[in-house]
Design a protein around this motif. Structure first.
Motif, PDB file in Angstrom:
ATOM      1  N   ALA A 237       0.861  -1.141   0.082  1.00 57.47           N
ATOM      2  CA  ALA A 237       0.167   0.192   0.003  1.00 57.47           C
ATOM      3  C   ALA A 237       0.859   1.437   0.076  1.00 57.47           C
ATOM      4  O   ALA A 237       0.393   2.574  -0.372  1.00 57.47           O
ATOM      5  N   ARG A 238       1.952   1.142   0.365  1.00 54.07           N
ATOM      6  CA  ARG A 238       3.111   2.502   0.437  1.00 54.07           C
ATOM      7  C   ARG A 238       4.180   2.405  -0.575  1.00 54.07           C
ATOM      8  O   ARG A 238       4.550   3.428  -0.783  1.00 54.07           O
ATOM      9  N   VAL A 239       4.088   1.126  -1.236  1.00 58.50           N
ATOM     10  CA  VAL A 239       5.104   1.245  -2.428  1.00 58.50           C
ATOM     11  C   VAL A 239       4.521   2.034  -3.656  1.00 58.50           C
ATOM     12  O   VAL A 239       3.344   1.865  -4.082  1.00 58.50           O
ATOM     13  N   THR A 240       5.677   2.854  -4.188  1.00 56.74           N
ATOM     14  CA  THR A 240       5.323   3.613  -5.298  1.00 56.74           C
ATOM     15  C   THR A 240       6.269   3.325  -6.634  1.00 56.74           C
ATOM     16  O   THR A 240       5.976   3.763  -7.551  1.00 56.74           O
ATOM     17  N   THR A 241       7.106   2.483  -6.350  1.00 57.65           N
ATOM     18  CA  THR A 241       8.160   2.105  -7.244  1.00 57.65           C
ATOM     19  C   THR A 241       8.626   0.724  -7.395  1.00 57.65           C
ATOM     20  O   THR A 241       9.293   0.181  -6.226  1.00 57.65           O
ATOM     21  N   GLN A 242       8.186  -0.024  -8.270  1.00 57.31           N
ATOM     22  CA  GLN A 242       8.939  -1.161  -8.383  1.00 57.31           C
ATOM     23  C   GLN A 242      10.143  -1.660  -9.510  1.00 57.31           C
ATOM     24  O   GLN A 242       9.736  -1.119 -10.904  1.00 57.31           O
TER      25      GLN A 242
END
Length: 310
Positions: A237-242
């Motif tokens: 839910a916090r991840v912006t970048t993979q």
């Protein structure tokens, strides 16, 4: 011993001059948090540096094969050797900050931290040391831990505190620092993007666990999944970048193996092969915590929006 990843040919201004700095608490943290991403960028011609704040002197020996005479007695030297090998196989630069590991306190109530340990140091003083490195290395991107430290180890929490101060102060001309290399007053440098690293997504760990169950193998992930479920942890839910970096999972695994006192080959970090991880979860996860350039989310590149800048 792992083989370092060869650097790819630079591709003009899109690669030349970009720099990434990762700030970690202990030797081995860099191998378990964003290592494949760092190996990828280093191989592509970017400069990548890891700062390790402590020597890991109070870390437990987590690999049974390394729990033998002569290791504990020289643990500081051993962990320095391990870190040097990990940096070599990842193709990165490395700096020690030189503080003393605080250890992970256990008990109820928790015992006081050892006198002189890293977590008891002033966040402002540690930040000044980081600012000196930032102004010398001039990173465009910084990676650190979130406000929970990734997990609440006192040294990880201190890294977060000091990193956030350094992010604010590095570009401030009213915050003077002197270069340890030249002895001269340094010029301000303002990093452009700050990321938190998130290595333990529930969905990823569950996929690895299910694969082992399917193969009728014992899973080391059971306890971790139970804790995540009980605490309702949802890092994604916090991840912006993979960042797609499966081609560098072998380098990451070599870096993990380099930290032989800390990484059990039969434990969660290595029990799932790089090939299986590449198939099930080919990315590493980050959260864009602060930026000084326009950013469009979600991202697949930590340097998105700053390519070509020097």
């Amino acid at each position: 011993m792992g083989t370092p990843i060869p650097k790819k040919e630079r591709k003009g201004n899109n690669v030349s001059g970009l720099r990434l700095l990762a700030i970690h608490a202990h030797p081995d943290d860099e191998a378990s948090k964003g290592a494949a991403t760092m190996a990828k960028y280093a191989a592509e011609g970017h400069r990548v540096m890891v700062v390790t704040c402590t020597g890991g002197e109070r870390g437990d020996i987590l690999n049974p094969a390394m729990d033998r005479p002569g290791i504990r007695e020289r643990i500081r030297e051993v962990r320095r050797e391990e870190m040097a090998e990990a940096a070599r196989v990842l193709g990165i630069e490395h700096r020690w900050l030189g503080h003393v590991d605080s250890g992970l306190p256990e008990g109820d109530p928790l015992p006081p931290l050892p006198e002189g340990s890293f977590a008891l140091e002033s966040g402002e003083d540690i930040a000044a040391e980081l600012v000196e490195i930032i102004r010398d290395f001039r990173p465009h991107v910084i990676i650190t831990y979130d406000e929970n430290g990734g997990y609440p180890h006192p040294d990880h929490l201190k890294v977060h505190e000091a990193s956030m101060i350094a992010w604010d102060k590095a570009g401030d001309p009213k915050f003077p620092t002197t270069s340890q290399k030249t002895g001269e007053e340094q010029q301000p440098w303002e990093p452009l993007k700050l990321y938190y690293t998130h290595g333990f997504a529930y969905e990823k760990i569950k996929a690895f666990h299910d694969l082992l169950v399917e193969r009728e193998a014992e899973s080391p992930y059971t306890e971790m999944l139970t804790l995540m479920e009980e605490n309702q942890v949802d890092i994604m839910a916090r991840v912006t970048t993979q960042v797609p970096c499966a081609d560098y999972f072998e380098a990451r695994d070599a870096a993990l193996r380099a930290h032989a006192t800390q990484v059990d080959p039969q434990g969660g970090f290595l029990i799932t092969s790089a090939k299986d991880q590449a198939r099930l979860w080919p990315t590493e996860e980050f959260e864009l915590a602060a930026t000084r350039v326009p950013s469009t989310l979600p991202e697949t590149d930590l340097f998105a929006g700053i390519e070509g800048l020097d």
